[in-house]
Scaffold this active site. Structure first.
Site, PDB file in Angstrom:
ATOM      1  N   CYS A 269       0.793  -1.234   0.000  1.00 40.92           N
ATOM      2  CA  CYS A 269       0.000   0.000   0.000  1.00 40.92           C
ATOM      3  C   CYS A 269       0.825   1.285   0.000  1.00 40.92           C
ATOM      4  CB  CYS A 269      -1.025   0.006   1.125  1.00 40.92           C
ATOM      5  SG  CYS A 269      -0.315  -0.044   2.765  1.00 40.92           S
TER       6      CYS A 269
ATOM      7  N   ARG B 292      -2.030   6.487   7.991  1.00 36.85           N
ATOM      8  CA  ARG B 292      -2.105   6.662   6.542  1.00 36.85           C
ATOM      9  C   ARG B 292      -1.612   8.040   6.124  1.00 36.85           C
ATOM     10  NH1 ARG B 292      -7.726   3.204   5.707  1.00 36.85           N
ATOM     11  NH2 ARG B 292      -6.821   1.240   6.447  1.00 36.85           N
TER      12      ARG B 292
ATOM     13  N   LYS C 288      -5.847  -8.832  11.735  1.00 36.90           N
ATOM     14  CA  LYS C 288      -5.810  -7.389  11.489  1.00 36.90           C
ATOM     15  C   LYS C 288      -7.201  -6.955  11.058  1.00 36.90           C
ATOM     16  CE  LYS C 288      -3.683  -3.849   8.608  1.00 36.90           C
ATOM     17  NZ  LYS C 288      -2.563  -3.502   7.745  1.00 36.90           N
TER      18      LYS C 288
ATOM     19  N   CYS D 151      -3.348  -2.703  -0.878  1.00 36.86           N
ATOM     20  CA  CYS D 151      -2.303  -3.583  -0.356  1.00 36.86           C
ATOM     21  C   CYS D 151      -1.962  -4.725  -1.312  1.00 36.86           C
ATOM     22  CB  CYS D 151      -2.722  -4.149   0.997  1.00 36.86           C
ATOM     23  SG  CYS D 151      -3.092  -2.864   2.205  1.00 36.86           S
TER      24      CYS D 151
ATOM     25  N   SER E  24      -1.781   3.781  15.388  1.00 42.50           N
ATOM     26  CA  SER E  24      -1.669   5.239  15.315  1.00 42.50           C
ATOM     27  C   SER E  24      -2.848   5.975  15.952  1.00 42.50           C
ATOM     28  CB  SER E  24      -1.514   5.665  13.851  1.00 42.50           C
ATOM     29  OG  SER E  24      -2.608   5.203  13.079  1.00 42.50           O
TER      30      SER E  24
ATOM     31  N   LYS F 142      -4.209  -6.580  15.744  1.00 43.12           N
ATOM     32  CA  LYS F 142      -4.139  -5.160  15.431  1.00 43.12           C
ATOM     33  C   LYS F 142      -5.520  -4.637  15.089  1.00 43.12           C
ATOM     34  CE  LYS F 142      -2.229  -2.203  11.934  1.00 43.12           C
ATOM     35  NZ  LYS F 142      -1.670  -2.157  10.634  1.00 43.12           N
TER      36      LYS F 142
HETATM   37  C1  PBG Z   1      -0.189  -1.161   5.944  1.00 41.54           C
HETATM   38  C2  PBG Z   1      -0.262  -0.957   7.401  1.00 41.54           C
HETATM   39  C3  PBG Z   1      -1.197  -0.169   8.084  1.00 41.54           C
HETATM   40  C4  PBG Z   1      -0.756  -0.111   9.398  1.00 41.54           C
HETATM   41  C5  PBG Z   1       0.400  -0.887   9.501  1.00 41.54           C
HETATM   42  N1  PBG Z   1       0.672  -1.419   8.259  1.00 41.54           N
HETATM   43  C6  PBG Z   1      -2.351   0.608   7.580  1.00 41.54           C
HETATM   44  C7  PBG Z   1      -3.509  -0.045   6.953  1.00 41.54           C
HETATM   45  O1  PBG Z   1      -3.690  -1.249   6.950  1.00 41.54           O
HETATM   46  O2  PBG Z   1      -4.276   0.728   6.390  1.00 41.54           O
HETATM   47  C8  PBG Z   1      -1.421   0.690  10.477  1.00 41.54           C
HETATM   48  C9  PBG Z   1      -0.564   1.081  11.617  1.00 41.54           C
HETATM   49  C10 PBG Z   1      -1.118   2.143  12.492  1.00 41.54           C
HETATM   50  O3  PBG Z   1      -2.260   2.615  12.349  1.00 41.54           O
HETATM   51  O4  PBG Z   1      -0.381   2.557  13.393  1.00 41.54           O
HETATM   52  N2  PBG Z   1      -0.406  -2.264   5.359  1.00 41.54           N
END
Ligand code: PBG
Length: 325
Positions: free
Chosen positions: A123, A206, A196, A131, A275, A249
């Site tokens: 991504c 993002r 996830k 992704c 985040s 996650k």
């Molecule tokens: C990307 C990825 C993401 C995160 C870690 N790897 C974003 C998503 O899946 O959109 C998020 C990490 C965070 O929010 O701290 N593949």
């Protein structure tokens, strides 16, 4: 059953020393992994509005942050790359001189003992921000697998200790494990973003990683927040395909998932305190509505208490400094 007044639970809460003696979950800097964002250039330190104290840095500056992480006793770092150019297949993601590959080589040359983990995904490198490889408006699972394997092998060849696929394609752990083994990287560990969820809490990430999808969302790949049994199926599949560590996650909204996975698998479990979870506490603290450091520490402790062996946290350095002081 113990009863009052012979039992008084407050007796052991009387002083800090007594409380610390009977504390069940202690958090240590070595349990924490710090995410870092690497970009091209020299002397670059670019702040991001939605993530206070999180920056995009060039490799030279990244080395200083990584040195700091090591000196503070953190468990490791997790690297994300911001490429110079994006295209439909994310080719900088697997380029030998890609930003992550360069950063890993520099880190391993200067700080060989630091545990370096890399996020394996498309991504950040694709112009559409999805992704994987997009076919007819959706990510094509099987067409994406060879790309993920190629990214993982290039990170391992550069010296990454752990590769961490975050894309949520089916079968990617097996594809990555066999590609690593064929490339002579059997010692590289795979940490799977196994459970996830399609979460609103990734918003600030993002912005930092410049990886928001240009159309649609990630719900056809990431898990539905209502599901828990399915998380176990994801995790068992990934373990079967060769995952060394499995990840949940986000973390705070999914503490029950962390606990179930730990209890049912006894496998090493990582939790990504993402985040939005970090930004939420920072925002309230900046408004004076919360004691930020205490709230961060409590959140991290609860994630460990739920069963996570390691936690990815944007607040890792601040925590380490706080326990040292
Ligand atoms: C990307 C990825 C993401 C995160 C870690 N790897 C974003 C998503 O899946 O959109 C998020 C990490 C965070 O929010 O701290 N593949």
């Amino acid at each position: 059953m113990p009863t009052f007044p012979s039992t008084r639970l407050r007796r052991l809460r009387r002083t800090p020393a007594l409380r610390s003696l009977v504390r069940e979950t202690a958090l240590a800097p070595s349990d924490l992994v710090l995410p870092l964002f690497v970009t091209h250039g020299r002397g670059v330190r670019r702040a991001v509005g939605s993530m206070p104290e999180v920056e995009q840095t060039s490799v030279d500056e990244l080395l200083r942050d990584a040195e700091d992480a090591l000196a503070l006793g953190l468990g490791g770092i997790m690297l994300f790359g911001i490429p110079a150019a994006k295209d439909p297949v994310g080719s900088e993601g697997y380029a030998d001189d890609g930003i992550v590959q360069r950063a890993v080589r520099a880190l391993k040359a200067e700080l060989p003992e630091l545990v370096v983990m890399t996020d394996v995904c498309l991504c950040e490198y694709t112009d559409h921000g999805h992704c994987g490889i997009v076919v007819d408006g959706d990510v094509d699972n099987d067409a994406t697998l060879p790309y993920l394997a190629r990214i993982a092998v290039s990170h391992a060849a550069a010296g990454a200790d752990v590769v961490a696929p975050s894309d949520m394609m089916d079968g990617r752990i097996g594809a990555i494990r066999s590609a690593l083994d064929e490339a002579g990287c059997s010692r590289t560990a795979v940490m799977s973003y196994a459970a996830k969820y399609a979460s609103a809490f990734y918003g600030p990430f993002r912005d930092v990683a410049e990886s928001a999808p240009s159309f649609g969302d990630r719900r056809t790949a990431q898990m539905d927040p209502g599901n828990a049994d399915e998380a176990l199926r994801e995790v068992w599949l990934d373990i079967d395909e060769g995952a060394d560590i499995v990840m949940v996650k986000p973390a705070l909204a999914y503490l029950d998932i962390i606990r179930r996975i730990k209890d049912e698998t006894r496998w090493p479990v990582c939790a990504y305190h993402v985040s939005g979870e970090y930004a939420m506490i920072e925002a309230a603290a900046r408004l004076g509505w919360l004691d930020g450091p205490r709230a961060h520490e409590e959140a991290l402790t609860s994630i460990r208490r739920a069963g996570a062996d390691l936690v990815i946290s944007y607040w890792a350095r601040q925590f380490a400094r706080r326990v040292r002081a």
